[in-house]
Scaffold this motif. Structure first.
Motif, PDB file in Angstrom:
ATOM      1  N   GLY A 171       0.843  -1.186   0.000  1.00 23.56           N
ATOM      2  CA  GLY A 171       0.000   0.000   0.000  1.00 23.56           C
ATOM      3  C   GLY A 171       0.880   1.238   0.000  1.00 23.56           C
ATOM      4  N   VAL A 172       0.421   2.320   0.601  1.00 27.02           N
ATOM      5  CA  VAL A 172       1.217   3.544   0.710  1.00 27.02           C
ATOM      6  C   VAL A 172       2.175   3.402   1.894  1.00 27.02           C
ATOM      7  CG1 VAL A 172       1.182   6.038   1.067  1.00 27.02           C
ATOM      8  CG2 VAL A 172      -0.594   4.952  -0.320  1.00 27.02           C
ATOM      9  N   VAL A 173       3.455   3.497   1.614  1.00 27.24           N
ATOM     10  CA  VAL A 173       4.494   3.273   2.623  1.00 27.24           C
ATOM     11  C   VAL A 173       5.380   4.512   2.712  1.00 27.24           C
ATOM     12  CG1 VAL A 173       6.409   1.800   3.339  1.00 27.24           C
ATOM     13  CG2 VAL A 173       4.487   0.806   2.070  1.00 27.24           C
ATOM     14  N   GLU A 174       5.493   5.087   3.890  1.00 30.59           N
ATOM     15  CA  GLU A 174       6.408   6.204   4.098  1.00 30.59           C
ATOM     16  C   GLU A 174       7.826   5.637   4.268  1.00 30.59           C
ATOM     17  OE1 GLU A 174       5.558   9.358   3.944  1.00 30.59           O
ATOM     18  OE2 GLU A 174       3.395   8.973   3.775  1.00 30.59           O
ATOM     19  N   LEU A 175       8.763   6.202   3.526  1.00 29.62           N
ATOM     20  CA  LEU A 175      10.140   5.709   3.569  1.00 29.62           C
ATOM     21  C   LEU A 175      11.056   6.795   4.123  1.00 29.62           C
ATOM     22  CD1 LEU A 175      10.284   3.950   0.078  1.00 29.62           C
ATOM     23  CD2 LEU A 175       9.981   2.867   2.301  1.00 29.62           C
ATOM     24  N   PRO A 176      11.927   6.442   5.058  1.00 30.06           N
ATOM     25  CA  PRO A 176      12.819   7.449   5.655  1.00 30.06           C
ATOM     26  C   PRO A 176      14.087   7.642   4.830  1.00 30.06           C
ATOM     27  CG  PRO A 176      13.089   5.344   6.774  1.00 30.06           C
ATOM     28  CD  PRO A 176      12.046   5.126   5.712  1.00 30.06           C
ATOM     29  N   LEU A 177      14.457   8.900   4.588  1.00 27.95           N
ATOM     30  CA  LEU A 177      15.748   9.197   3.974  1.00 27.95           C
ATOM     31  C   LEU A 177      16.751   9.684   5.010  1.00 27.95           C
ATOM     32  CD1 LEU A 177      14.791  10.794   0.541  1.00 27.95           C
ATOM     33  CD2 LEU A 177      15.997   8.652   0.940  1.00 27.95           C
ATOM     34  N   GLY A 178      16.262   9.949   6.223  1.00 24.65           N
ATOM     35  CA  GLY A 178      17.159  10.194   7.354  1.00 24.65           C
ATOM     36  C   GLY A 178      17.736  11.582   7.432  1.00 24.65           C
ATOM     37  N   ASP A 179      18.785  11.846   6.666  1.00 29.35           N
ATOM     38  CA  ASP A 179      19.577  13.057   6.879  1.00 29.35           C
ATOM     39  C   ASP A 179      19.187  14.221   5.978  1.00 29.35           C
ATOM     40  OD1 ASP A 179      20.380  11.586   4.705  1.00 29.35           O
ATOM     41  OD2 ASP A 179      22.457  12.239   4.798  1.00 29.35           O
ATOM     42  N   VAL A 180      18.075  14.116   5.257  1.00 27.43           N
ATOM     43  CA  VAL A 180      17.660  15.202   4.363  1.00 27.43           C
ATOM     44  C   VAL A 180      16.209  15.556   4.631  1.00 27.43           C
ATOM     45  CG1 VAL A 180      19.306  14.609   2.545  1.00 27.43           C
ATOM     46  CG2 VAL A 180      17.040  13.540   2.555  1.00 27.43           C
ATOM     47  N   ALA A 181      15.809  16.730   4.147  1.00 25.58           N
ATOM     48  CA  ALA A 181      14.446  17.200   4.386  1.00 25.58           C
ATOM     49  C   ALA A 181      13.450  16.664   3.366  1.00 25.58           C
ATOM     50  CB  ALA A 181      14.425  18.732   4.372  1.00 25.58           C
ATOM     51  N   ASN A 182      13.926  16.010   2.309  1.00 24.51           N
ATOM     52  CA  ASN A 182      13.036  15.486   1.273  1.00 24.51           C
ATOM     53  C   ASN A 182      12.107  14.426   1.830  1.00 24.51           C
ATOM     54  OD1 ASN A 182      15.799  16.223   0.123  1.00 24.51           O
ATOM     55  ND2 ASN A 182      14.516  16.295  -1.707  1.00 24.51           N
ATOM     56  N   LYS A 183      10.839  14.487   1.453  1.00 23.06           N
ATOM     57  CA  LYS A 183       9.872  13.466   1.823  1.00 23.06           C
ATOM     58  C   LYS A 183       9.826  12.392   0.738  1.00 23.06           C
ATOM     59  CE  LYS A 183       8.505  15.647   5.535  1.00 23.06           C
ATOM     60  NZ  LYS A 183       8.834  15.123   6.887  1.00 23.06           N
ATOM     61  N   LEU A 184       9.602  11.167   1.160  1.00 21.75           N
ATOM     62  CA  LEU A 184       9.574  10.046   0.230  1.00 21.75           C
ATOM     63  C   LEU A 184       8.492   9.063   0.653  1.00 21.75           C
ATOM     64  CD1 LEU A 184      10.846   8.298  -2.077  1.00 21.75           C
ATOM     65  CD2 LEU A 184      12.423   7.390  -0.365  1.00 21.75           C
ATOM     66  N   PHE A 185       7.620   8.728  -0.287  1.00 23.67           N
ATOM     67  CA  PHE A 185       6.667   7.649  -0.020  1.00 23.67           C
ATOM     68  C   PHE A 185       6.607   6.745  -1.241  1.00 23.67           C
ATOM     69  CE2 PHE A 185       3.764  10.537  -2.234  1.00 23.67           C
ATOM     70  CZ  PHE A 185       2.945   9.672  -2.970  1.00 23.67           C
ATOM     71  N   ALA A 186       6.157   5.541  -1.020  1.00 32.51           N
ATOM     72  CA  ALA A 186       6.057   4.569  -2.109  1.00 32.51           C
ATOM     73  C   ALA A 186       4.675   3.950  -2.110  1.00 32.51           C
ATOM     74  CB  ALA A 186       7.120   3.476  -1.956  1.00 32.51           C
ATOM     75  N   PHE A 187       4.250   3.523  -3.297  1.00 32.59           N
ATOM     76  CA  PHE A 187       3.061   2.685  -3.390  1.00 32.59           C
ATOM     77  C   PHE A 187       3.513   1.310  -3.841  1.00 32.59           C
ATOM     78  CE2 PHE A 187      -0.371   0.571  -5.674  1.00 32.59           C
ATOM     79  CZ  PHE A 187      -1.352   0.588  -4.687  1.00 32.59           C
ATOM     80  N   VAL A 188       3.299   0.329  -2.968  1.00 30.14           N
ATOM     81  CA  VAL A 188       3.645  -1.065  -3.248  1.00 30.14           C
ATOM     82  C   VAL A 188       2.334  -1.822  -3.426  1.00 30.14           C
ATOM     83  CG1 VAL A 188       4.864  -3.109  -2.435  1.00 30.14           C
ATOM     84  CG2 VAL A 188       5.695  -0.827  -1.815  1.00 30.14           C
ATOM     85  N   PRO A 189       2.126  -2.504  -4.539  1.00 30.85           N
ATOM     86  CA  PRO A 189       0.848  -3.192  -4.765  1.00 30.85           C
ATOM     87  C   PRO A 189       0.472  -4.069  -3.577  1.00 30.85           C
ATOM     88  CG  PRO A 189       2.225  -3.343  -6.709  1.00 30.85           C
ATOM     89  CD  PRO A 189       3.075  -2.736  -5.637  1.00 30.85           C
ATOM     90  N   PRO A 190      -0.776  -4.016  -3.132  1.00 29.29           N
ATOM     91  CA  PRO A 190      -1.192  -4.816  -1.972  1.00 29.29           C
ATOM     92  C   PRO A 190      -0.931  -6.302  -2.144  1.00 29.29           C
ATOM     93  CG  PRO A 190      -2.839  -3.167  -2.459  1.00 29.29           C
ATOM     94  CD  PRO A 190      -1.856  -3.106  -3.584  1.00 29.29           C
ATOM     95  N   GLY A 191      -0.948  -6.774  -3.385  1.00 33.85           N
ATOM     96  CA  GLY A 191      -0.697  -8.196  -3.620  1.00 33.85           C
ATOM     97  C   GLY A 191       0.760  -8.540  -3.831  1.00 33.85           C
ATOM     98  N   TYR A 192       1.653  -7.617  -3.497  1.00 36.00           N
ATOM     99  CA  TYR A 192       3.085  -7.878  -3.678  1.00 36.00           C
ATOM    100  C   TYR A 192       3.499  -9.162  -2.974  1.00 36.00           C
ATOM    101  CZ  TYR A 192       8.089  -7.625  -2.774  1.00 36.00           C
ATOM    102  OH  TYR A 192       9.427  -7.938  -2.659  1.00 36.00           O
ATOM    103  N   GLN A 193       4.279  -9.979  -3.687  1.00 37.36           N
ATOM    104  CA  GLN A 193       4.836 -11.195  -3.101  1.00 37.36           C
ATOM    105  C   GLN A 193       6.340 -11.198  -3.352  1.00 37.36           C
ATOM    106  OE1 GLN A 193       2.698 -14.620  -4.541  1.00 37.36           O
ATOM    107  NE2 GLN A 193       0.714 -13.824  -3.888  1.00 37.36           N
ATOM    108  N   ALA A 194       7.084 -11.590  -2.354  1.00 37.18           N
ATOM    109  CA  ALA A 194       8.539 -11.450  -2.379  1.00 37.18           C
ATOM    110  C   ALA A 194       9.203 -12.285  -3.465  1.00 37.18           C
ATOM    111  CB  ALA A 194       9.125 -11.808  -1.016  1.00 37.18           C
ATOM    112  N   ASP A 195       8.524 -13.312  -3.970  1.00 37.13           N
ATOM    113  CA  ASP A 195       9.149 -14.141  -4.999  1.00 37.13           C
ATOM    114  C   ASP A 195       8.860 -13.636  -6.415  1.00 37.13           C
ATOM    115  OD1 ASP A 195       6.467 -14.757  -4.880  1.00 37.13           O
ATOM    116  OD2 ASP A 195       6.737 -16.899  -5.251  1.00 37.13           O
ATOM    117  N   VAL A 196       8.168 -12.511  -6.543  1.00 30.53           N
ATOM    118  CA  VAL A 196       7.833 -11.950  -7.854  1.00 30.53           C
ATOM    119  C   VAL A 196       8.556 -10.607  -8.022  1.00 30.53           C
ATOM    120  CG1 VAL A 196       5.992 -11.131  -9.369  1.00 30.53           C
ATOM    121  CG2 VAL A 196       5.573 -13.061  -7.820  1.00 30.53           C
TER     122      VAL A 196
END
Length: 371
Positions: A171-196
């Protein structure tokens, strides 16, 4: 002449070679058309190879067979054959298992990609497949240059159906970049499977307030249906992007590769309007990481030093713009070994595209799987 990746050069014309400078010195004494007698060590075997020196190196052209392959149960299967392609002309069919190209065994999808990208253009190569009827067949196919028509005619992706229940980290995942002010988020399909494996698009909108809902309305169907992860990187300053933010594009990709199964053959840097040049610089300066560039309404940086394409370091681009001159830019990029497609279309502030334009963009992105 028969040299292969991994060969260790031992000597040239009888002179020992231990460091790169010695190789350059020996070659520098020879003229185009002369022979360089090269002794190489390949595994435990020593080979003598006579190589005629070329007068010039022609620009690289990305080879194209016109098929999409997938890896399943340690087999490389043809998922789709593109119409009017070299593969379709010799009878390659969906379901065929690819065994060898030019007598080189195919063990995984990445090795197939690497091999195809080093095939000679307009020269027949042998392709051995195991057909769905259980019989092996060998065909001779001649690669052509990667097509630059942005309209890619693809069948529906049969693997696009995804489970309704979301997995952790989707789904919508907030991702940390740590040392910068830039915001980063990702959309990962809900049906994501690690072997694909999933493709990745690192998208840079124009600087300023980002409407997450507008972006997801545009990109979510593509991600859900065709195995893409979208990462949206915002500028730190609402007034504009800065050159030193380019390195964050690569950091974003590394962050996703650490947490998700990323398809190395579908990694795209994308920029909307004023962020387009930044996306281009990010892609072309990190060609071992990215192989796709998408510019939506922006321009290509006129002063950027452009290095010619090489196998495994080739950027395929799509520029969507209503400005004049994009055809000349695309021609220059294509001539330098980076096949570029263009489309006339208006791009709104937040990257919103008209349905017909969005359809072409989505088909081009899906077409990055083609070999």
């Amino acid at each position: 002449a028969g040299l292969k990746r991994g060969d260790r050069i031992v000597s040239i014309n009888g002179q020992p070679i231990e460091i790169l400078a010695q190789l350059k010195t020996q070659l520098g004494q020879l003229n185009a058309g002369e022979l360089a007698n090269i002794k190489v060590k390949r595994g435990n075997e020593e080979l003598d190879i006579a190589c005629t020196l070329a007068a010039e190196i022609p620009p690289y052209r990305l080879p194209y067979l016109g098929l999409i392959a997938t890896e399943a149960s340690e087999k490389i299967l043809v998922r789709e054959v593109l119409p009017e392609s070299p593969a379709s002309s010799v009878g390659i069919m969906a379901g065929d298992q690819i065994l060898e190209i030019n007598n080189s065994k195919i063990n995984n999808l990445q090795s197939l990609r690497e091999l195809v990208q080093t095939l000679p253009l307009d020269k027949a190569v042998s392709l051995k497949v195991l057909a769905t009827d259980g019989n092996e067949k060998s065909v001779t196919v001649t690669p052509v240059s990667w097509p630059t028509d942005p309209i890619v005619k693809l069948a529906e992706d049969k693997n696009s159906a995804q489970p309704a229940a979301p997995n952790p980290g989707t789904g919508v995942v907030e991702l940390p970049l740590g040392d910068v002010a830039n915001k980063l988020f990702a959309f990962v399909p809900p049906g994501y499977q690690a072997d694909v494996p999933h493709g990745v698009i690192v998208l840079m909108p124009e600087a300023g307030e980002i409407d997450q809902r507008v972006i997801l309305d545009q990109w979510e169907p593509l991600c859900r249906n065709h195995r893409w992860i979208l990462a949206v990187l915002a500028a730190a300053d609402g007034q504009g992007w800065k050159p030193d933010e380019i390195e964050l594009v690569g950091r974003t990709l590394t962050l996703l590769q650490t947490n998700y199964n990323v398809d190395p053959g579908r990694v795209v840097s994308a920029g909307i309007r004023s962020a387009g040049p930044l996306a281009a610089v990010a892609a072309f300066t990190q060609r071992t990481k990215f192989n796709g560039l998408l510019i939506l309404g922006g321009g290509f940086p006129a002063r950027m030093r452009l290095e010619g394409g090489q196998p495994l370091e080739c950027i395929r681009s799509l520029i969507i713009s209503d400005k004049e001159g994009i055809g000349a830019i695309a021609e220059k990029l294509t001539e330098s070994g980076h096949p570029t497609s263009t489309m006339q279309g208006e791009v709104a502030e937040l990257g919103k595209l008209e349905p017909a334009v969005a359809e072409v963009m989505n088909s081009w992105l899906r077409g990055l799987e083609r070999l």
